[in-house]
Design a protein around this motif. Structure first.
Motif, PDB file in Angstrom:
ATOM      1  N   ILE A   1      53.362  60.835  30.514  1.00  0.00           N
ATOM      2  CA  ILE A   1      54.603  61.491  30.089  1.00  0.00           C
ATOM      3  C   ILE A   1      55.093  60.825  28.812  1.00  0.00           C
ATOM      4  N   GLN A   2      55.516  61.636  27.847  1.00  0.00           N
ATOM      5  CA  GLN A   2      55.881  61.110  26.538  1.00  0.00           C
ATOM      6  C   GLN A   2      57.369  61.279  26.258  1.00  0.00           C
ATOM      7  N   ASP A   3      57.755  61.950  25.210  1.00  0.00           N
ATOM      8  CA  ASP A   3      59.167  62.006  24.826  1.00  0.00           C
ATOM      9  C   ASP A   3      59.996  62.901  25.753  1.00  0.00           C
ATOM     10  N   ARG A   4      59.491  64.073  26.044  1.00  0.00           N
ATOM     11  CA  ARG A   4      60.231  65.035  26.863  1.00  0.00           C
ATOM     12  C   ARG A   4      60.230  64.599  28.326  1.00  0.00           C
ATOM     13  N   HIS A   5      61.360  64.788  28.992  1.00  0.00           N
ATOM     14  CA  HIS A   5      61.462  64.382  30.390  1.00  0.00           C
ATOM     15  C   HIS A   5      60.715  65.368  31.270  1.00  0.00           C
ATOM     16  N   LEU A   6      59.684  64.876  31.955  1.00  0.00           N
ATOM     17  CA  LEU A   6      58.934  65.649  32.929  1.00  0.00           C
ATOM     18  C   LEU A   6      58.973  64.906  34.254  1.00  0.00           C
ATOM     19  N   LYS A   7      58.991  65.649  35.342  1.00  0.00           N
ATOM     20  CA  LYS A   7      58.988  65.011  36.655  1.00  0.00           C
ATOM     21  C   LYS A   7      57.579  64.539  36.971  1.00  0.00           C
ATOM     22  N   PRO A   8      57.381  63.243  37.185  1.00  0.00           N
ATOM     23  CA  PRO A   8      56.033  62.751  37.464  1.00  0.00           C
ATOM     24  C   PRO A   8      55.565  63.124  38.865  1.00  0.00           C
ATOM     25  N   ASP A   9      54.267  63.318  39.008  1.00  0.00           N
ATOM     26  CA  ASP A   9      53.673  63.512  40.324  1.00  0.00           C
ATOM     27  C   ASP A   9      53.400  62.173  40.993  1.00  0.00           C
ATOM     28  N   PHE A  10      53.191  61.138  40.195  1.00  0.00           N
ATOM     29  CA  PHE A  10      53.096  59.776  40.717  1.00  0.00           C
ATOM     30  C   PHE A  10      53.450  58.809  39.600  1.00  0.00           C
ATOM     31  N   VAL A  11      53.825  57.602  39.985  1.00  0.00           N
ATOM     32  CA  VAL A  11      54.153  56.566  39.006  1.00  0.00           C
ATOM     33  C   VAL A  11      53.383  55.295  39.345  1.00  0.00           C
ATOM     34  N   VAL A  12      53.188  54.457  38.339  1.00  0.00           N
ATOM     35  CA  VAL A  12      52.467  53.194  38.502  1.00  0.00           C
ATOM     36  C   VAL A  12      53.396  52.040  38.161  1.00  0.00           C
ATOM     37  N   ASP A  13      53.536  51.098  39.073  1.00  0.00           N
ATOM     38  CA  ASP A  13      54.351  49.907  38.835  1.00  0.00           C
ATOM     39  C   ASP A  13      53.640  49.036  37.792  1.00  0.00           C
ATOM     40  N   VAL A  14      54.275  48.852  36.644  1.00  0.00           N
ATOM     41  CA  VAL A  14      53.673  48.044  35.567  1.00  0.00           C
ATOM     42  C   VAL A  14      54.583  46.879  35.182  1.00  0.00           C
ATOM     43  N   THR A  15      55.475  46.511  36.061  1.00  0.00           N
ATOM     44  CA  THR A  15      56.477  45.483  35.746  1.00  0.00           C
ATOM     45  C   THR A  15      55.880  44.208  35.152  1.00  0.00           C
ATOM     46  N   PRO A  16      54.801  43.649  35.715  1.00  0.00           N
ATOM     47  CA  PRO A  16      54.276  42.394  35.154  1.00  0.00           C
ATOM     48  C   PRO A  16      53.657  42.549  33.765  1.00  0.00           C
ATOM     49  N   TYR A  17      53.476  43.794  33.313  1.00  0.00           N
ATOM     50  CA  TYR A  17      52.732  44.031  32.076  1.00  0.00           C
ATOM     51  C   TYR A  17      53.599  44.603  30.947  1.00  0.00           C
TER      52      TYR A  17
ATOM     53  N   GLY B   1      60.532  53.623  37.661  1.00  0.00           N
ATOM     54  CA  GLY B   1      60.333  52.547  38.620  1.00  0.00           C
ATOM     55  C   GLY B   1      61.292  52.569  39.790  1.00  0.00           C
ATOM     56  N   ARG B   2      62.494  53.072  39.572  1.00  0.00           N
ATOM     57  CA  ARG B   2      63.550  52.998  40.593  1.00  0.00           C
ATOM     58  C   ARG B   2      63.144  53.599  41.948  1.00  0.00           C
ATOM     59  N   PRO B   3      62.525  54.795  41.995  1.00  0.00           N
ATOM     60  CA  PRO B   3      62.206  55.372  43.311  1.00  0.00           C
ATOM     61  C   PRO B   3      61.207  54.553  44.127  1.00  0.00           C
ATOM     62  N   ILE B   4      60.411  53.715  43.468  1.00  0.00           N
ATOM     63  CA  ILE B   4      59.422  52.928  44.212  1.00  0.00           C
ATOM     64  C   ILE B   4      59.828  51.458  44.312  1.00  0.00           C
ATOM     65  N   GLY B   5      61.059  51.153  43.903  1.00  0.00           N
ATOM     66  CA  GLY B   5      61.547  49.789  44.014  1.00  0.00           C
ATOM     67  C   GLY B   5      60.944  48.843  42.994  1.00  0.00           C
ATOM     68  N   ALA B   6      60.481  49.384  41.857  1.00  0.00           N
ATOM     69  CA  ALA B   6      59.909  48.569  40.794  1.00  0.00           C
ATOM     70  C   ALA B   6      60.858  48.552  39.609  1.00  0.00           C
ATOM     71  N   GLU B   7      60.822  47.492  38.831  1.00  0.00           N
ATOM     72  CA  GLU B   7      61.694  47.433  37.656  1.00  0.00           C
ATOM     73  C   GLU B   7      61.208  48.377  36.562  1.00  0.00           C
ATOM     74  N   PHE B   8      59.883  48.432  36.364  1.00  0.00           N
ATOM     75  CA  PHE B   8      59.312  49.282  35.322  1.00  0.00           C
ATOM     76  C   PHE B   8      58.088  50.017  35.854  1.00  0.00           C
ATOM     77  N   ALA B   9      57.973  51.294  35.513  1.00  0.00           N
ATOM     78  CA  ALA B   9      56.799  52.076  35.911  1.00  0.00           C
ATOM     79  C   ALA B   9      56.481  53.091  34.820  1.00  0.00           C
ATOM     80  N   GLU B  10      55.257  53.596  34.869  1.00  0.00           N
ATOM     81  CA  GLU B  10      54.831  54.677  33.979  1.00  0.00           C
ATOM     82  C   GLU B  10      54.495  55.889  34.835  1.00  0.00           C
ATOM     83  N   GLY B  11      54.865  57.076  34.347  1.00  0.00           N
ATOM     84  CA  GLY B  11      54.715  58.288  35.132  1.00  0.00           C
ATOM     85  C   GLY B  11      53.600  59.192  34.646  1.00  0.00           C
ATOM     86  N   TYR B  12      53.034  59.960  35.591  1.00  0.00           N
ATOM     87  CA  TYR B  12      51.911  60.854  35.298  1.00  0.00           C
ATOM     88  C   TYR B  12      52.074  62.175  36.052  1.00  0.00           C
ATOM     89  N   THR B  13      51.518  63.222  35.465  1.00  0.00           N
ATOM     90  CA  THR B  13      51.389  64.492  36.165  1.00  0.00           C
ATOM     91  C   THR B  13      49.900  64.756  36.390  1.00  0.00           C
TER      92      THR B  13
END
Length: 239
Positions: free
Chosen positions: A153-169, A213-225
């Motif tokens: 997901i880039q500039d436009r807000h899209l609802k992700p189908d899943f997200v990845v916790d990337v907080t340590p990175y 990240g918020r829905p999965i209890g992570a500080e930072f996440a990246e989203g995908y469709t």
């Protein structure tokens, strides 16, 4: 260049770093091999030049620890969905033989992103057809189709189908972004103001990652469709 696990593809140099660098860093730390293909040289960018973009992309790739990076040199802003262009990407997919391809957002502010999403998806399908013949560096290639194509997901807000916790990175993700010194915020930098050159854009990126990240209890996440239904081996894979 041998087989990789993940091939991240972007319409422009920096698309990958902005959108899925945290995921790539996480998978790299887990021992996965990663390569990047840029469709264009980003020659229409308001800041920097093609030459600086290549150097910046190389520097970013070193931070991400990728195996290789290739640029198709299609026309920024004007690349077309043609057989000739698609075959250039088919060659790279067959060259790297990824299990997973990460691709541009299906819809976005920049028209190259949505166009790139379909272009990449179609090339992944065509790469798996036996009767399409390609060669790379004088050697004929075998068919190869990735098991999955996920769209970041880039500039436009899209609802992700899943997200990845990337907080340590996150820190290294932003190091890879700031490797594009002519494009993004840097104290005292020169050049015209653009939607991505201000300090507020950095805060936007962090805010978006916190939102994911918020829905999965992570500080930072990246989203995908996803293009098709994703399967899991166990319900516990979804925790």
């Amino acid at each position: 260049m041998g087989k990789v696990d993940i091939l991240a593809i972007g319409a422009h140099p920096d698309d990958v770093e902005l959108s899925c660098a945290g995921t790539l860093l996480k998978e790299k730390a887990a021992g996965k091999k990663i390569a990047i293909v840029d469709l264009t040289e980003g020659e229409l960018g308001s800041r920097g030049t093609v030459q600086t973009r290549y150097q910046e992309a190389e520097n970013a790739g070193k931070i991400l620890g990728i195996e290789a990076r290739h640029n198709l040199r299609l026309a920024d802003g004007f690349f077309e969905h043609t057989k000739e262009n698609l075959l250039l990407l088919v060659e790279q997919i067959r060259r790297f033989r990824p299990e997973i391809v990460l691709a541009n957002a299906v819809s976005d502010r920049h028209p190259d992103h949505g166009k790139g999403a379909k272009f990449i998806s179609d090339a992944c399908f065509l790469a798996g057809l036996l009767k399409i013949e390609t060669d790379f560096e004088g050697e004929s290639q075998e068919k190869w189709r990735p098991k999955a194509v996920y769209h970041y997901i880039q500039d436009r807000h899209l609802k992700p189908d899943f997200v990845v916790d990337v907080t340590p990175y996150v820190e290294d993700k932003f190091k890879s972004i700031f490797a594009y010194e002519t494009q993004f915020y840097k104290e005292g930098s020169e050049g015209p103001n653009t939607p991505i050159s201000g300090k507020e854009f950095v805060e936007f990126l962090k805010g978006r990652m916190r939102e994911f990240g918020r829905p999965i209890g992570a500080e930072f996440a990246e989203g995908y469709t996803v293009e098709r239904i994703a399967g899991v081996n166990s319900l516990f894979d979804l925790i």
